[in-house]
Write a protein that holds these residues in place. Structure first.
Motif, short mmCIF file in Angstrom:
data_model
loop_
_atom_site.label_atom_id
_atom_site.label_comp_id
_atom_site.label_asym_id
_atom_site.label_seq_id
_atom_site.Cartn_x
_atom_site.Cartn_y
_atom_site.Cartn_z
N LYS A 64 9.97 1.66 3.43
CA LYS A 64 9.29 0.99 4.54
C LYS A 64 8.55 -0.23 4.04
N GLY A 65 8.79 -1.36 4.68
CA GLY A 65 8.13 -2.61 4.31
C GLY A 65 8.93 -3.45 3.34
N SER A 73 17.31 -3.55 -0.85
CA SER A 73 18.06 -2.30 -0.93
C SER A 73 19.54 -2.58 -1.20
N LEU A 74 20.10 -3.55 -0.49
CA LEU A 74 21.51 -3.89 -0.69
C LEU A 74 21.74 -4.46 -2.08
N LYS A 113 7.01 -12.73 2.87
CA LYS A 113 6.68 -13.37 4.15
C LYS A 113 6.10 -12.35 5.13
N SER A 114 6.65 -11.14 5.12
CA SER A 114 6.17 -10.11 6.06
C SER A 114 4.76 -9.63 5.75
N GLY A 151 0.81 -1.22 0.00
CA GLY A 151 0.00 0.00 0.00
C GLY A 151 0.83 1.26 0.00
N THR A 152 2.03 1.19 -0.60
CA THR A 152 2.94 2.34 -0.63
C THR A 152 2.53 3.33 -1.70
#
Length: 224
Positions: A164-165, A171-172, A220-221, A110-111
């Protein structure tokens, strides 16, 4: 020892032997392990997502297969302009799939990315300056392809860099692939980089496994 630890251990042994073989001209070693690295990640991701494999999972598996083709083409053929452009097109296709995966993850979370539009414009301006000011040695087609790659990387940064999320591994992965691209372009068009295979391909391989693990952790999150 669980599947993740086994795969990570085998994967890093494989890429170490791949790089060792390249540096020491043991090409049979390179060919052996280069043929196994991406299939290992395909197996790991597929097993980690069972029993439900959805469209996003299929796209990531496709991305790894396309990466496999690009890695082999760049290894087997000389670095002339035609091959460089062809390999770049392969990676553009892979990058577009990964960009779509990141956009889907943003949608699941929902970004809202509307406030990032100015970053896209700024990235485009910087990319054009990079191509036409710093690297006039590019042929026109190469300029266009590199510009597309830079736009893709800029969009991937907007969708996946420290958002976020989105798991930190993504990112890496984006950071490592950006550095790998910079080193690759610099080595081809500016000056040779000592042990370029070590730095460029090492970062590419690390980026792949970070992206795979980051997508798994993010899904998973959000229980997808």
């Amino acid at each position: 020892m669980n599947l993740k630890r086994v795969v990570f251990f085998i994967y890093f042994i494989m890429i170490s032997l791949d790089i060792y073989g390249q540096i020491n001209n043991h090409y049979w070693v390179v060919c052996t392990f280069k043929a196994l690295e991406m299939p290992l990640l395909v197996y790991y991701y597929y097993q980690s997502r069972l029993p439900k494999i959805d469209i996003l999972d299929k796209l990531l598996l496709l991305s790894l297969c396309i990466s496999f083709v690009g890695i082999w083409v760049s290894f087997l053929f000389n670095r002339n302009a035609i091959i460089i452009n062809f390999v770049t097109i392969i990676y553009i296709i892979e990058g577009q799939i990964n960009l779509f995966i990141l956009s889907k993850l943003n949608r699941y979370l929902g970004t809202n990315n509307e406030n990032d539009l100015w970053r896209i414009g700024a990235s485009l301006v910087l990319a054009i300056g990079f191509i036409y000011v710093l690297f006039p040695r590019f042929a026109t087609l190469t300029q266009i392809l590199v510009l597309v790659v830079m736009i893709q990387l800029a969009l991937m940064s907007i969708y996946g860099l420290f958002k976020k999320g989105i798991h930190i591994n993504i990112s890496l992965s984006i950071v490592t692939i950006i550095v790998s691209n910079i080193l690759s372009v610099s080595g081809v068009f500016l000056r040779p980089i000592p042990y370029d295979y070590l730095w460029i391909m090492g970062l590419v391989y690390i980026s792949k496994i970070l992206f795979v693990e980051g997508v798994l952790k993010t899904l998973k999150s959000i229980n997808k």
